[in-house]
Design an enzyme around this catalytic site. Structure first.
Site, PDB file in Angstrom:
ATOM      1  N   GLY A  10      10.304   1.088  40.157  1.00 35.60           N
ATOM      2  CA  GLY A  10      11.022   0.225  39.227  1.00 35.60           C
ATOM      3  C   GLY A  10      11.749   1.095  38.212  1.00 35.60           C
ATOM      4  O   GLY A  10      12.904   0.866  37.875  1.00 35.60           O
TER       5      GLY A  10
ATOM      6  N   MET B  37      11.283   5.380  36.174  1.00 35.28           N
ATOM      7  CA  MET B  37      10.541   6.645  36.112  1.00 35.28           C
ATOM      8  C   MET B  37      10.837   7.334  34.786  1.00 35.28           C
ATOM      9  O   MET B  37      11.984   7.498  34.396  1.00 35.28           O
ATOM     10  CB  MET B  37      10.940   7.525  37.314  1.00 35.28           C
ATOM     11  CG  MET B  37      10.336   8.906  37.298  1.00 35.28           C
ATOM     12  SD  MET B  37       8.534   8.834  37.442  1.00 35.28           S
ATOM     13  CE  MET B  37       8.085  10.284  36.527  1.00 35.28           C
TER      14      MET B  37
ATOM     15  N   ASN C 159      10.993  10.290  33.459  1.00 33.52           N
ATOM     16  CA  ASN C 159      11.402  11.691  33.270  1.00 33.52           C
ATOM     17  C   ASN C 159      11.742  11.944  31.805  1.00 33.52           C
ATOM     18  O   ASN C 159      12.481  11.160  31.192  1.00 33.52           O
ATOM     19  CB  ASN C 159      12.646  11.991  34.105  1.00 33.52           C
ATOM     20  CG  ASN C 159      12.531  11.438  35.492  1.00 33.52           C
ATOM     21  OD1 ASN C 159      11.646  11.801  36.232  1.00 33.52           O
ATOM     22  ND2 ASN C 159      13.419  10.505  35.851  1.00 33.52           N
TER      23      ASN C 159
ATOM     24  N   GLU D 183       8.541   2.771  29.858  1.00 36.45           N
ATOM     25  CA  GLU D 183       8.943   4.163  30.144  1.00 36.45           C
ATOM     26  C   GLU D 183       9.073   4.982  28.862  1.00 36.45           C
ATOM     27  O   GLU D 183       8.778   6.183  28.865  1.00 36.45           O
ATOM     28  CB  GLU D 183      10.246   4.194  30.938  1.00 36.45           C
ATOM     29  CG  GLU D 183      10.225   3.406  32.257  1.00 36.45           C
ATOM     30  CD  GLU D 183       9.060   3.751  33.175  1.00 36.45           C
ATOM     31  OE1 GLU D 183       8.501   4.855  33.062  1.00 36.45           O
ATOM     32  OE2 GLU D 183       8.691   2.888  34.006  1.00 36.45           O
TER      33      GLU D 183
HETATM   34  N1  BES Z   1       5.500   6.588  36.436  1.00 37.58           N
HETATM   35  C1  BES Z   1       5.805   5.317  36.987  1.00 37.58           C
HETATM   36  C2  BES Z   1       6.675   5.362  38.212  1.00 37.58           C
HETATM   37  C3  BES Z   1       6.051   5.972  39.431  1.00 37.58           C
HETATM   38  C4  BES Z   1       4.783   5.714  39.785  1.00 37.58           C
HETATM   39  C5  BES Z   1       6.820   6.779  40.235  1.00 37.58           C
HETATM   40  C6  BES Z   1       4.270   6.287  40.932  1.00 37.58           C
HETATM   41  C7  BES Z   1       6.293   7.355  41.372  1.00 37.58           C
HETATM   42  C8  BES Z   1       5.019   7.106  41.723  1.00 37.58           C
HETATM   43  C9  BES Z   1       6.527   4.453  35.966  1.00 37.58           C
HETATM   44  O1  BES Z   1       6.182   4.692  34.652  1.00 37.58           O
HETATM   45  C10 BES Z   1       6.175   3.022  36.253  1.00 37.58           C
HETATM   46  O2  BES Z   1       5.065   2.647  36.033  1.00 37.58           O
HETATM   47  N2  BES Z   1       7.135   2.266  36.779  1.00 37.58           N
HETATM   48  C11 BES Z   1       6.912   0.875  37.134  1.00 37.58           C
HETATM   49  C12 BES Z   1       7.675  -0.027  36.240  1.00 37.58           C
HETATM   50  C13 BES Z   1       6.902  -0.319  35.025  1.00 37.58           C
HETATM   51  C14 BES Z   1       7.616  -1.182  34.068  1.00 37.58           C
HETATM   52  C15 BES Z   1       5.593  -0.954  35.323  1.00 37.58           C
HETATM   53  C16 BES Z   1       7.391   0.665  38.551  1.00 37.58           C
HETATM   54  O3  BES Z   1       8.108   1.520  39.037  1.00 37.58           O
HETATM   55  O4  BES Z   1       7.045  -0.369  39.109  1.00 37.58           O
HETATM   56 ZN    ZN Z   2       4.388   3.972  34.035  1.00 41.05          ZN
END
Ligand code: BES
Ligand code: ZN
Length: 672
Positions: free
Chosen positions: A321, A323, A325, A358
């Site tokens: 959703g 990331m 970075n 994020e």
């Molecule tokens: N760090 C994650 C994204 C992630 C997790 C990338 C595992 C690769 C492997 C990010 O902070 C995250 O949690 N993204 C969520 C959206 C969020 C609003 C809950 C996602 O991608 O669903």
């Molecule tokens: Zn996260």
């Protein structure tokens, strides 16, 4: 852009149980990982005996990086890239080999230059493809001390949405073009450059990108130099400022065509939202959220955002959703862009939550990083809780906490009541197991138990503890225990013991409550047992939780009258000065991660509070959810069923929901 509305609907309007069709169509991480976790596991034993647990050893520590000087030259036509790494390293023990992570990269040459010494060329590169490692072999011993490791390499801009990959987009004329973007979490930085790809091996980065001069080039830091590339005048060399010390999974770069909107947060950080060309206005809402959010976190943590800028960018092809970075947060388009003329409230709420999530990681995750992937649940659980705190601060009119209860909290309870659930905290060895643990348990239960913890500690001490934790571990790594220790110090409460009972064992309790009136006192008998969706169990070794229990009365339904920590199977609690005709409710605010089974009389006594709406919406929601689950699984008497139905029937709901409710109730016979 086509599924913008529906994404938010999935998350906020929330199916109570995994909905495979929705998840296949809109595979956000939270949703799709849930499907992976729950697809075929049928018993606890199969879940915990991970079938092929591959042996795994972390990288040796005899050589570690201090600074990565990294030059990358992507070719957006051939989908390849050339790279040049000059890493300042420390050799802690004489060795004639260097082991690093490396995957799908061809090393052309490698050499080591000891400080003040002669360059030593590597004589062999021994790839361990299975382990995604390479061993560089040297003809003589690299002596203890500083040195420069130089590696020239080439790779592919892949189409797998991980590592350094290509993302397809169409420009307004209809022509198809490609951007080069990165997604490194958890373990894909090694696909872009040879590196020590473990979260605890932090170093600074000096990144230079060589790109077509008409393209936007972004990385974690601000640009410090931009000059023509001598060998090809259609290219420019863009050099970024040195990063703070950071983990490899947070490094990012993007090369493509984008428009942006820009603002300055009140604490002096330059915020930009990058959008597809021609859609800059769709970045305005996220820009507003981000500029409000940065000062909120700065104030909440009492720690400033440490970089001079933050970019938020919508990527056309994006697996997750979003990331986090550091300084360059990447989003799928539906999680960042809002069409000002054509968007609904749930889309805006979703974008606000994702931005809040994020940006929280910029502190919790990026500044202080988990020591190993075992602690990932804390990273994600914490961000998934504080995103609501932040959105509630920025947009109080959203009443976002009610949505937390109807979304994350009830989903976590539903999933965690299944026999095939798992503890939040699981040991992670091989990085291939990391994917396994990004599911609704780590996100939604993680967020729910942190919410319970915050409530148990109280905001003031919680902030004190968070501040101590961030200051103590900033630019370093920490474990779950480190956070508990800081919160314990700040609050004087047994945080580790309480939290271990919630994170190290799966499931949660149902709290059984009965009451008696003794003069002006109300005496409560409270006990706990494990709640199982499949019905009550009389296991001999029934687990116990340390349950923070709060109680309110009809005198002030929004205010906790008494708090107790239930740290045994049962207890008796005396509440003074409660008039016999006053009702009493457990878990005001629906913050405790448990269900409640009231005695018949207590349940009936709540009816007036439900009818006159003095019982708050989140409390009615929580009660409704508990009663539903009890009706299905726990109640075993017709009389009790009637009582539950009466209370459920009294909880006002829109007509359509009421009809669904009635239908569901009609399906509940016979009760067993
Ligand atoms: N760090 C994650 C994204 C992630 C997790 C990338 C595992 C690769 C492997 C990010 O902070 C995250 O949690 N993204 C969520 C959206 C969020 C609003 C809950 C996602 O991608 O669903
Ligand atoms: Zn996260």
């Amino acid at each position: 852009m086509s599924c913008r509305v529906s994404l938010s609907v999935i998350r906020l309007a929330l199916p109570r149980s995994p909905n495979p069709i929705a998840k296949l169509v809109f595979p956000t991480l939270r949703a799709s990982r849930l499907l992976v976790r729950f697809k075929s596991v049928s018993s606890e034993s199969t879940l915990f005996s991970m079938p092929e647990r591959r042996p795994f050893v972390r990288l040796p520590t005899d050589v570690y990086p201090v600074n990565y000087g990294l030059r990358l030259k992507p070719d957006l036509i051939d989908f390849t890239f050339e790279g040049k790494l000059e890493a300042a390293v420390e050799v802690t023990q004489g060795t004639n080999q260097i082991v690093m992570n490396c995957a799908d990269i061809d090393i052309i040459t490698a050499s080591f230059v000891p400080e003040g010494g002669e360059e030593i060329n590597a004589t062999g590169f021994n790839y361990q493809n299975e382990d995604e490692k390479v061993t560089l072999c040297f003809p003589s011993t690299l002596q203890k001390g500083s040195g420069l490791l130089k590696i020239d390499f080439v790779g592919e801009l892949n189409d797998k949405m991980k590592g350094f990959y290509r993302s397809k987009y169409t420009i307004p004329s209809g022509e198809i073009r490609y951007a080069a973007v990165t997604q490194f979490e958890a373990t894909d930085a090694r696909r872009a450059f040879p590196c020590w790809d473990e979260p605890a091996i932090k170093a600074t980065f000096d990144i230079t990108l060589i790109v077509p001069k008409d393209r936007v080039a972004l990385s974690n830091m601000n640009v410090v130099d931009r000059k023509p590339y001598p060998e090809d005048h259609s290219l420019v060399e863009v050099k970024f400022a040195t990063t703070p010390i950071m983990s490899t999974y947070l490094v990012a770069f993007v090369i493509g065509e984008y428009d942006f909107v820009e603002s300055q947060s009140s604490d002096g950080v330059t915020v930009r939202v990058y959008t597809p060309v021609g859609k800059a206005e769709q970045g305005r809402f996220a820009l507003e959220v981000a500029t409000k959010t940065l000062p909120f976190y700065k104030d909440y943590f009492s720690v400033p955002y440490p970089l001079p800028k933050i970019d938020l960018i919508a990527i056309a092809d994006f697996a997750a959703g979003a990331m986090e970075n550091w300084g360059l947060v990447t989003y799928r388009e539906t999680a960042l862009l809002i069409d000002p003329k054509n968007s609904c409230a749930s889309s805006r709420q979703w974008v606000a939550l994702v931005v809040g999530h994020e940006l929280a990681h910029q502190w919790f995750g990026n500044l202080v990083t988990m020591e190993w992937w075992t602690h990932l649940w804390l990273n994600e659980g914490f961000a998934s809780w504080i995103e609501y705190l932040c959105v509630d601060h920025c947009f109080p009119e959203y009443d976002i906490w009610t949505q937390f209860v109807s979304a994350d909290y009830t989903r976590a309870l539903d999933l965690d009541a299944l026999d095939n659930s798992h503890p939040i905290e699981v040991d992670v060895g091989h990085p291939s197991e990391v994917d396994e643990i990004f599911d609704a348990i780590s996100y939604s239960k993680g967020a729910s138990v942190i919410r319970m913890l915050h409530n148990y500690i109280g905001d003031e001490d919680f902030r004190k503890g968070m501040n101590a934790y961030l200051l103590k571990f900033q630019h370093k790594n920490a474990s779950t225990e480190d956070l508990w220790e800081c919160l314990e110090q700040a609050s004087g409460k047994p945080i580790a013991a309480v939290m271990n009972s919630w994170t190290k064992q799966m499931g949660f309790p149902i709290i059984v409550v009965d009451q008696e009136q003794h003069g002006s006192d109300r005496v409560l008998k409270i006990s706990q047992k494990k709640f199982c969706a499949s019905g009550p169990r009389n296991d001999e070794n029934c687990p116990n939780w340390m349950v923070p229990i709060s109680i309110c009365t009809s005198e002030d339904p929004s205010c906790t009258k008494l708090e107790v920590l239930l740290d045994q199977p049962e207890t008796t609690v005396n509440i003074t000065n409660v008039a016999p005709d006053h009702w009493l409710k457990i878990n005001p605010g629906t913050v405790g991660f448990y269900r409640i089974q009231y005695s018949s009389a207590m349940l009936e006594s709540l009816l007036p509070g439900i009818r006159d709406l003095t019982l708050l919406p989140v409390d009615r929601l929580g009660l409704q959810n508990d009663l539903f689950s009890l009706l299905h699984k726990q109640a075993d008497m017709q009389e009790e069923k009637n009582r539950i139905e009466r209370v459920l029937g009294a909880i006002p709901a829109p007509d359509i929901i009421q009809r669904v409710l009635n239908f569901a109730l009609s399906k509940c016979e016979p009760l067993c």
